[in-house]
Motif scaffolding. Structure first.
Motif, short mmCIF file in Angstrom:
data_model
loop_
_atom_site.label_atom_id
_atom_site.label_comp_id
_atom_site.label_asym_id
_atom_site.label_seq_id
_atom_site.Cartn_x
_atom_site.Cartn_y
_atom_site.Cartn_z
N GLY A 3 0.81 -1.20 0.00
CA GLY A 3 0.00 0.00 0.00
C GLY A 3 0.85 1.25 0.00
O GLY A 3 0.72 2.12 0.87
N ALA A 4 1.73 1.38 -0.99
CA ALA A 4 2.65 2.52 -1.06
C ALA A 4 1.87 3.83 -1.14
O ALA A 4 0.80 3.91 -1.75
N TYR A 5 2.43 4.87 -0.54
CA TYR A 5 1.82 6.19 -0.56
C TYR A 5 2.92 7.25 -0.43
O TYR A 5 4.05 6.93 -0.05
N PRO A 6 2.62 8.51 -0.76
CA PRO A 6 3.65 9.56 -0.62
C PRO A 6 4.07 9.72 0.84
O PRO A 6 3.23 9.88 1.72
N LEU A 7 5.37 9.66 1.07
CA LEU A 7 5.91 9.66 2.42
C LEU A 7 6.41 11.07 2.78
O LEU A 7 7.26 11.64 2.10
N ARG A 8 5.85 11.59 3.87
CA ARG A 8 6.36 12.84 4.43
C ARG A 8 7.41 12.46 5.47
O ARG A 8 7.15 11.63 6.35
N LEU A 9 8.60 13.03 5.37
CA LEU A 9 9.72 12.66 6.23
C LEU A 9 10.03 13.76 7.25
O LEU A 9 9.80 14.95 6.99
N THR A 10 10.58 13.35 8.39
CA THR A 10 11.14 14.33 9.30
C THR A 10 12.39 14.92 8.67
O THR A 10 13.06 14.29 7.85
N PHE A 11 12.71 16.16 9.03
CA PHE A 11 13.91 16.80 8.49
C PHE A 11 14.75 17.34 9.64
O PHE A 11 14.26 17.53 10.76
N THR A 12 16.02 17.58 9.33
CA THR A 12 16.97 18.10 10.32
C THR A 12 17.39 19.52 9.93
O THR A 12 17.78 19.76 8.78
N ALA A 13 17.30 20.45 10.86
CA ALA A 13 17.79 21.82 10.65
C ALA A 13 19.13 21.98 11.35
O ALA A 13 19.25 21.66 12.54
N ARG A 14 20.13 22.47 10.63
CA ARG A 14 21.48 22.57 11.18
C ARG A 14 21.90 24.04 11.30
O ARG A 14 21.93 24.77 10.31
N PRO A 15 22.28 24.47 12.51
CA PRO A 15 22.65 25.88 12.76
C PRO A 15 24.12 26.15 12.46
O PRO A 15 24.90 26.45 13.35
N ALA A 51 16.17 10.27 8.55
CA ALA A 51 14.76 10.65 8.57
C ALA A 51 13.88 9.49 9.01
O ALA A 51 14.23 8.32 8.86
N GLU A 52 12.71 9.86 9.53
CA GLU A 52 11.64 8.92 9.82
C GLU A 52 10.39 9.35 9.07
O GLU A 52 10.22 10.53 8.75
N VAL A 53 9.52 8.39 8.79
CA VAL A 53 8.24 8.71 8.16
C VAL A 53 7.37 9.46 9.16
O VAL A 53 7.30 9.09 10.34
N ALA A 54 6.72 10.53 8.69
CA ALA A 54 5.94 11.38 9.60
C ALA A 54 4.44 11.33 9.32
O ALA A 54 3.68 12.04 9.97
N ASN A 55 4.00 10.49 8.37
CA ASN A 55 2.57 10.45 8.03
C ASN A 55 2.13 9.01 7.72
O ASN A 55 2.95 8.16 7.39
N GLY A 56 0.86 8.77 7.85
CA GLY A 56 0.27 7.52 7.41
C GLY A 56 0.62 6.31 8.24
O GLY A 56 1.19 6.42 9.34
N PRO A 57 0.32 5.11 7.73
CA PRO A 57 0.52 3.87 8.49
C PRO A 57 1.96 3.61 8.89
O PRO A 57 2.21 2.89 9.86
#
Length: 359
Positions: A3-15, A51-57
């Motif tokens: 059941g593939a779907y568009p994956l929203r990922l966590t992101f990293t902000a670097r200072p 990154a980790e998946v941030a949406n869906g199953p």
């Protein structure tokens, strides 16, 4: 990953010390901290910044776990590997980046103990008039001359300084000394790696001073990893029509990645078919992304990972988006450009290993 779907990922902000507020204020990316930001890692499987998946199953699943569990559904038929092969970033070079390089594959394995090096490309989203980049060693510079100039921090004596213009792209092979900024905003795609060697007297994380002994050690390693041969030049890309008011622009391509920029008006939606995972980053106004039965709203400077199993995507205009992917160079890059009438010599300006099948 059924059941593939568009994956929203966590992101990293670097200072990082060269950063500013352009990713939030000029690109419009939300959910950023208030401090100055040098980079946001949009799609990453680098150890420690994965990154980790941030949406869906699949929410909460690490990207690397998806690579291990369903490699072909994510990456495409016949693919196997231990990590997701691409890293993408937005980079705010409010100040100048340090002069640095990333080892190529062979050097990374031999000297760094890493599985691969880092070839990268910069797509210039915005730059102040007169902005420049350092990229590659000038022709005829000897090893001794290069080392002496780096010790003296006299970079223009030995490195090529090139103009930087919005819309152009630099393809930068591993081992190439480089820097860009100030006042430059970039989308970067590269091999999954965080190795680098730089030759500055300050740390890019916080600007703290590097001692003489550490500087000498850094310079020694830099000289062991530098490849003076590559002389990358910025290119405007190669454009083909992809519908009524839909423009497909090939920005760069090589064995490690390809990057395209698609723009669509309102007459016809952007429609793209694909056989390998697509990193979709929005560099325009918010859009709605349709893939199969799935809909995702993609805001300014946001990213989705589209698994290969989805097969196609549709985006209603107005749209201005980037697609980064691991290409089959003949199928995904060379064939459509040849069909559009581009000569081999022009196709080869996009990167490397593009001569096969063009002649």
């Amino acid at each position: 990953m059924s059941g593939a779907y568009p994956l929203r990922l966590t992101f990293t902000a670097r200072p990082l010390v060269f950063g500013g507020r352009a990713i939030a204020e000029r690109l419009g990316k939300s959910d950023l901290p208030d401090w100055s930001i040098g980079e946001t890692w949009e799609c990453s499987d680098v150890q420690g910044s994965a990154a980790e998946v941030a949406n869906g199953p699949l929410a909460g699943r690490p990207l690397r776990a998806l690579v291990a569990d369903r490699p072909e559904e994510l990456m495409g038929e016949g693919w196997s590997g231990e990590q997701f092969p691409l890293l993408t970033k937005f980079i705010d070079a409010r100040g100048a980046l340090p002069v640095h390089l990333h080892a190529d594959d062979e050097t990374a394995r031999r000297l760094e103990g890493e599985r691969n090096g880092k070839t990268e490309a910069w797509h210039i989203l915005d730059a102040a008039p007169g902005a420049t980049a350092l990229c590659g060693v000038k022709a005829g510079v000897t090893e001794d001359e290069l080392r002496a100039a780096l010790e003296a921090q006299d970079f223009d004596r030995v490195l090529r300084r090139l103009p930087v213009r919005p819309g152009e792209t630099f393809y930068v092979p591993g081992g190439t000394p480089h820097s860009f900024g100030p006042d430059t905003l970039v989308y970067e795609i590269e091999q999954t790696s965080d190795i680098q060697q730089h030759v500055m007297h300050w740390n890019m994380e916080d600007g703290s001073t590097i001692g003489d002994d550490q500087f000498a050690a850094n310079l020694d390693m830099f000289m062991r990893e530098v490849k003076p041969g590559p002389s990358p030049d910025p290119v405007p890309g190669l454009k083909i029509a992809a519908g009524d008011g839909v423009e497909r622009l090939f920005l760069c391509a090589g064995p490690y990645f390809a990057l395209e920029r698609w723009r669509a008006g309102t007459a016809e939606p952007l429609r793209r078919r694909f056989a390998t995972a697509q990193i979709l980053s929005n560099v325009g106004a918010p859009v709605t992304v349709r893939a199969g039965e799935h809909r995702e709203r993609l805001g300014r400077a946001e990213t989705l990972l589209l698994p290969a199993a989805l097969g196609d995507v549709e985006i209603a205009g107005p749209a201005d988006v980037l697609f980064g992917y691991l290409p089959d160079l003949r199928r995904d890059v060379v064939a459509p450009l040849v069909q559009a009438g581009y000569a081999p010599r022009l196709i080869e300006t996009l990167g490397e290993n593009l001569d096969g099948g063009t002649r």
